[in-house]
Motif scaffolding. Structure first.
Motif, PDB file in Angstrom:
ATOM      1  N   ILE A  30       6.250   4.570   1.448  1.00 57.29           N
ATOM      2  CA  ILE A  30       4.821   4.392   1.190  1.00 57.29           C
ATOM      3  C   ILE A  30       4.265   3.295   2.093  1.00 57.29           C
ATOM      4  N   TYR A  31       4.989   2.174   2.186  1.00 56.24           N
ATOM      5  CA  TYR A  31       4.552   1.084   3.061  1.00 56.24           C
ATOM      6  C   TYR A  31       4.412   1.574   4.498  1.00 56.24           C
ATOM      7  N   ASN A  32       5.433   2.257   4.997  1.00 57.21           N
ATOM      8  CA  ASN A  32       5.407   2.719   6.381  1.00 57.21           C
ATOM      9  C   ASN A  32       4.310   3.746   6.639  1.00 57.21           C
ATOM     10  N   LYS A  33       4.037   4.587   5.662  1.00 53.10           N
ATOM     11  CA  LYS A  33       3.033   5.641   5.853  1.00 53.10           C
ATOM     12  C   LYS A  33       1.607   5.117   5.698  1.00 53.10           C
ATOM     13  N   TYR A  34       1.362   4.257   4.724  1.00 52.44           N
ATOM     14  CA  TYR A  34      -0.009   3.853   4.405  1.00 52.44           C
ATOM     15  C   TYR A  34      -0.308   2.379   4.668  1.00 52.44           C
ATOM     16  N   CYS A  35       0.559   1.515   4.219  1.00 50.45           N
ATOM     17  CA  CYS A  35       0.241   0.078   4.196  1.00 50.45           C
ATOM     18  C   CYS A  35       0.389  -0.601   5.551  1.00 50.45           C
TER      19      CYS A  35
END
Length: 116
Positions: A30-35
């Motif tokens: 999630i961090y790599n994709k969005y944040c």
């Protein structure tokens, strides 16, 4: 017989594709994709405060992980000045966009932020 295996193969492909689409994402994913588009992990900041700084603010404000994660999740679900722990950061960087993720993924990334 070839048609039978072709139909079975296509069915398995679509079944595994739909399973992959519903599989929960990890905090790292999630961090790599969005944040990571706006947040670095450590200073200096990109377009938003570094996530380790955000995590430290929440851990300083809330003594229990449960309460801290809940507050992080509230902000991620509905980013606004009322839900912000650091209104000065919102004024400096602006509000983050709402993430197109499920409630389970919001909980996952909130726990991931707390742990970092």
């Amino acid at each position: 017989m070839k048609q039978f295996f072709l139909v079975i193969g296509i069915g398995l492909f679509f079944c595994s594709s739909s399973f992959a689409a519903t599989k929960p994402m990890t905090g790292d994913a999630i961090y790599n994709k969005y944040c990571s588009v706006c947040h670095t992990m450590n200073p200096p900041p990109k377009l938003a405060p570094p996530l380790r700084s955000i995590a430290a603010m929440y851990r300083g404000k809330y003594s229990s992980k449960k309460e801290g994660v809940e507050r992080i999740a509230v902000f991620i679900k509905l980013p606004n000045i009322k839900n912000a722990l650091a209104p000065d950061a919102v004024r400096k960087y602006g509000l983050m966009s709402r993430l197109p993720i499920s409630a389970n993924d919001i909980r996952t990334i909130a726990e991931w932020v707390w742990d970092h």
